[in-house]
Design an enzyme around this catalytic site. Sequence first.
Site, mmCIF file in Angstrom:
data_model
loop_
_atom_site.group_PDB
_atom_site.id
_atom_site.type_symbol
_atom_site.label_atom_id
_atom_site.label_comp_id
_atom_site.label_asym_id
_atom_site.label_seq_id
_atom_site.Cartn_x
_atom_site.Cartn_y
_atom_site.Cartn_z
ATOM 1 N N THR A 1 -6.172 -22.459 8.881
ATOM 2 C CA THR A 1 -5.818 -22.452 10.301
ATOM 3 C C THR A 1 -7.094 -22.601 11.116
ATOM 4 O O THR A 1 -8.174 -22.214 10.656
ATOM 5 C CB THR A 1 -5.141 -21.103 10.616
ATOM 6 O OG1 THR A 1 -3.890 -21.084 9.946
ATOM 7 C CG2 THR A 1 -4.926 -20.882 12.112
ATOM 8 N N ARG B 1 10.025 -21.705 9.460
ATOM 9 C CA ARG B 1 9.179 -20.498 9.486
ATOM 10 C C ARG B 1 8.063 -20.671 10.519
ATOM 11 O O ARG B 1 7.395 -21.698 10.581
ATOM 12 C CB ARG B 1 8.573 -20.266 8.106
ATOM 13 C CG ARG B 1 7.604 -19.068 8.016
ATOM 14 C CD ARG B 1 6.153 -19.477 8.197
ATOM 15 N NE ARG B 1 5.236 -18.347 7.967
ATOM 16 C CZ ARG B 1 3.938 -18.385 8.236
ATOM 17 N NH1 ARG B 1 3.397 -19.472 8.731
ATOM 18 N NH2 ARG B 1 3.173 -17.348 8.009
ATOM 19 N N VAL B 2 7.878 -19.662 11.334
ATOM 20 C CA VAL B 2 6.760 -19.649 12.274
ATOM 21 C C VAL B 2 5.957 -18.383 11.993
ATOM 22 O O VAL B 2 6.528 -17.294 11.897
ATOM 23 C CB VAL B 2 7.255 -19.646 13.737
ATOM 24 C CG1 VAL B 2 6.084 -19.554 14.697
ATOM 25 C CG2 VAL B 2 8.078 -20.903 14.023
ATOM 26 N N GLY B 3 4.647 -18.547 11.846
ATOM 27 C CA GLY B 3 3.788 -17.400 11.561
ATOM 28 C C GLY B 3 3.197 -16.813 12.832
ATOM 29 O O GLY B 3 3.719 -16.990 13.939
ATOM 30 N N ASP B 4 2.085 -16.144 12.659
ATOM 31 C CA ASP B 4 1.430 -15.478 13.792
ATOM 32 C C ASP B 4 0.786 -16.445 14.767
ATOM 33 O O ASP B 4 0.671 -16.159 15.971
ATOM 34 C CB ASP B 4 0.325 -14.555 13.269
ATOM 35 C CG ASP B 4 -0.767 -15.366 12.558
ATOM 36 O OD1 ASP B 4 -0.444 -16.046 11.570
ATOM 37 O OD2 ASP B 4 -1.922 -15.353 13.022
ATOM 38 N N THR C 1 -6.569 -15.647 11.900
ATOM 39 C CA THR C 1 -6.182 -16.445 10.737
ATOM 40 C C THR C 1 -5.858 -15.509 9.594
ATOM 41 O O THR C 1 -6.361 -14.377 9.555
ATOM 42 C CB THR C 1 -7.302 -17.416 10.340
ATOM 43 O OG1 THR C 1 -6.970 -18.014 9.072
ATOM 44 C CG2 THR C 1 -8.644 -16.733 10.203
ATOM 45 N N GLY C 2 -5.038 -15.978 8.666
ATOM 46 C CA GLY C 2 -4.692 -15.145 7.517
ATOM 47 C C GLY C 2 -3.186 -15.099 7.342
ATOM 48 O O GLY C 2 -2.462 -15.942 7.877
ATOM 49 N N HIS C 3 -2.732 -14.111 6.615
ATOM 50 C CA HIS C 3 -1.315 -14.017 6.281
ATOM 51 C C HIS C 3 -0.510 -13.660 7.537
ATOM 52 O O HIS C 3 -0.562 -12.535 8.036
ATOM 53 C CB HIS C 3 -1.146 -12.954 5.190
ATOM 54 C CG HIS C 3 0.246 -12.794 4.742
ATOM 55 N ND1 HIS C 3 0.898 -11.586 4.733
ATOM 56 C CD2 HIS C 3 1.150 -13.705 4.315
ATOM 57 C CE1 HIS C 3 2.133 -11.762 4.307
ATOM 58 N NE2 HIS C 3 2.301 -13.041 4.043
HETATM 59 N N1 ASP Z 1 -1.928 -17.451 9.981
HETATM 60 C C1 ASP Z 1 -1.413 -18.699 9.476
HETATM 61 C C2 ASP Z 1 0.082 -18.586 9.304
HETATM 62 O O1 ASP Z 1 0.543 -17.572 8.813
HETATM 63 C C3 ASP Z 1 -2.030 -19.126 8.193
HETATM 64 C C4 ASP Z 1 -3.544 -19.011 8.117
HETATM 65 O O2 ASP Z 1 -4.193 -18.576 9.031
HETATM 66 O O3 ASP Z 1 -4.077 -19.394 7.076
HETATM 67 O O4 ASP Z 1 0.784 -19.520 9.589
#
Ligand code: ASP
Length: 310
Positions: A167, A195-198, A218-220
């Site tokens: 990201t 699916r939509v993330g953070d 960024t991340g999970h």
């Molecule tokens: N945060 C992003 C998501 O969950 C992925 C990422 O930052 O690697 O869509």
Amino acid sequence: MKPSLIVHGGAWNIPDEAVEDCRAGIRKALEAGWGVLAGGGSGLDAVEAAIVVLEDDAAFDAGIGSHLNRDGRVQLDAIAMDGATLKAGAVAAVERVRNPIRLARRVLEKSEHMMLVGAGAEQFATENGITLCSPDELILDRERSAWRLCLEDAHAAEHHVSHEAGTVGAVALDAAGRLFAGTSTGGTCCKFPGRVGDSPLIGCGCYADAETGGVSCTGHGEGIMKIVMAKMAVDLLRDPNALAPYRKDAGGATIGQAVADACVRKLAHRARTTGGLILLDREGRPAAAFTTRRMAYGFVEPSGSFTIAP
Ligand code: ASP
């Protein structure tokens, strides 16, 4: 006000062979954003310019080269936020937009709404001068092969040799004291369609408040959403006393660095997952923290030189 800029290209297990590509991309993004700021330009232009470079760079999971979802399609999310007004513009699950950060900016500036998704976001694009691309233009053979391997086998990081994540984001403070932040992503690989993330969610993947600071995460995503990490960071910047329970041997670290560290520590302990963030406090002091093996990021030193990681 002295301008300031920090950018990132994701926190993940960046292998040695991908380090140089990540560093080169971060450098180009800093050059693009700093070119705007050093010339007296707006922080929003700088955030957009830096993120467009990263979206166009296949080393990162944003724009071209993004991960495919379970259906073999690229669905992109992005947000831009204005720290003066607290207005954000966000788009999610768009499939025909080369540079979603440009569209997020249009939503920020031209829409009464804060977030548009899917077909509606694409309709807004065409009504506001952004030409749609073919979904195939965003898909690289590399990602299609990784997706096939994940389908045949099970989803695995090893199938995504060059970037398992990635990201991108930027935070900029301009000479007029305006603070902006932005984040753009292809999301997680093999995600469920829709699916939509953070990343495009205000307060989760991005937040900016000129009174305190600006953040891009960024991340999970599902973990970051649990702790509303970008807003957590901005709230801690506002009230450093609230940092006490999280502060651990901060030593000589700036408040911003202590805040960034506290956020990823909470992500690990409370949401039990990994990630990272970048921030600028309201004076433009940068900080970054991550719990993954590496994070791609860079910022401009007061001297004008670039510090780049990993
Ligand atoms: N945060 C992003 C998501 O969950 C992925 C990422 O930052 O690697 O869509």
